[in-house]
Enzyme design. Sequence first.
Site, mmCIF file in Angstrom:
data_model
loop_
_atom_site.group_PDB
_atom_site.id
_atom_site.type_symbol
_atom_site.label_atom_id
_atom_site.label_comp_id
_atom_site.label_asym_id
_atom_site.label_seq_id
_atom_site.Cartn_x
_atom_site.Cartn_y
_atom_site.Cartn_z
ATOM 1 N N MET A 1 11.439 24.598 0.619
ATOM 2 C CA MET A 1 10.601 23.741 -0.213
ATOM 3 C C MET A 1 11.422 22.945 -1.223
ATOM 4 O O MET A 1 11.162 21.756 -1.448
ATOM 5 C CB MET A 1 9.552 24.565 -0.959
ATOM 6 C CG MET A 1 8.588 23.713 -1.779
ATOM 7 S SD MET A 1 7.317 24.655 -2.628
ATOM 8 C CE MET A 1 6.295 25.161 -1.248
ATOM 9 N N TYR B 1 15.419 30.732 5.971
ATOM 10 C CA TYR B 1 14.310 31.538 6.469
ATOM 11 C C TYR B 1 14.434 31.805 7.958
ATOM 12 O O TYR B 1 14.906 30.958 8.719
ATOM 13 C CB TYR B 1 12.981 30.823 6.189
ATOM 14 C CG TYR B 1 12.593 30.812 4.735
ATOM 15 C CD1 TYR B 1 12.329 31.999 4.054
ATOM 16 C CD2 TYR B 1 12.492 29.620 4.041
ATOM 17 C CE1 TYR B 1 11.969 31.981 2.709
ATOM 18 C CE2 TYR B 1 12.127 29.587 2.699
ATOM 19 C CZ TYR B 1 11.876 30.782 2.040
ATOM 20 O OH TYR B 1 11.517 30.777 0.717
ATOM 21 N N LYS C 1 0.838 -1.196 0.000
ATOM 22 C CA LYS C 1 0.000 0.000 0.000
ATOM 23 C C LYS C 1 0.880 1.256 0.000
ATOM 24 O O LYS C 1 2.082 1.190 0.258
ATOM 25 C CB LYS C 1 -0.922 0.013 1.213
ATOM 26 C CG LYS C 1 -0.201 0.096 2.558
ATOM 27 C CD LYS C 1 -1.182 0.068 3.704
ATOM 28 C CE LYS C 1 -0.438 0.159 5.048
ATOM 29 N NZ LYS C 1 -1.377 0.175 6.185
#
Length: 348
Positions: free
Chosen positions: A290, A240, A28
Amino acid sequence: MEVDVGALVDNARTVAKIAGTRLLPVVKANAYGVGAVTVSRALEQLDPWGYGVATVEEGAELRAAGITRPILVFMPTRAQLFDDYDHYQLTPALGDAGSILEWTTRSDRPFHIEIDTGMGRAGVRWDEVDEMGEAIDTPSFEGCYTHFHSAERNDGSAERQAERFLGAVRRLPRQPVLLHAANSAAALRGKKYAFDMVRPGIFLYGGLAAEGLEQPKPVVSIRARVLSVRRIHKGESVSYNASWVAARDTVVATLGIGYADGIRRDIGLAGRANVLLRGKRCPIVGVVQMDMTLVDSGTVEVQVGDVATLLGEEAKQRITLAEFTAWSGELAHEVLTGLGSRLPRVYA
């Protein structure tokens, strides 16, 4: 993302040998992010009973790839999906008399019953199996299973659940052909919970099932290229929120991988997480972005285009999955299933 298919097959072979019974490999979530089609095809050589998935869509993918063995869908289903189960020749997991009657009145295809012995999420309770009545007294009732909630612990819970399970099965008006309960941890404890087949998951993909049990072979490696190299002076910050400040003059390398690829945003904030660059451990610094991750390469001679290893082996050094999960504060399951689709899967 590099996948050692041979190691994965060896891990499956180890489970089968210890448990002494057939395999129902759990593939799965795209085989825990590794690649369900590739994994299933590779495991065919071990003659598994079939494969376990969570959704109809996952089963359909395996059928489209030519997998013909039974595919058991663990997610509780609805009668509205029964046509899809028939179309793709999937086996449902049922847990109440109503759904069983709907299935058996329209099909003679097999089904399995989940018995809830303590997980508390799906299936019929072990002390309420009598409520299913004669609905399961049918030749299509093929299998019965339960799920251990703490098989990795030696706290007696697996023994209690197994006792509940077997007691409930004995009360059924018809005995199924197949019983199964063991996940990776339970399967690696030997034949005690093996029954007719076992359902290994995380161990196949290189994750430790439980402390004190068999160690799996590493399967997954994660690598990224250096995109940029820049000098950072003492007192200057990076990433950041100026989340890391250089304690000395140093060199920071920017890697082309980030939290969109599955690297946890705060993995480097505790100061323990490393990558391998030219065979040397270099710490991740600042918050992961990101698309990029920053590494303090210090005195290591790094160039644009170099390959960094975030998980796996390089120059006889290794960052293990256990280390990586400790740094990220996640389970191995979370790390692997969280690896994003932007990472090309390279199989060897």
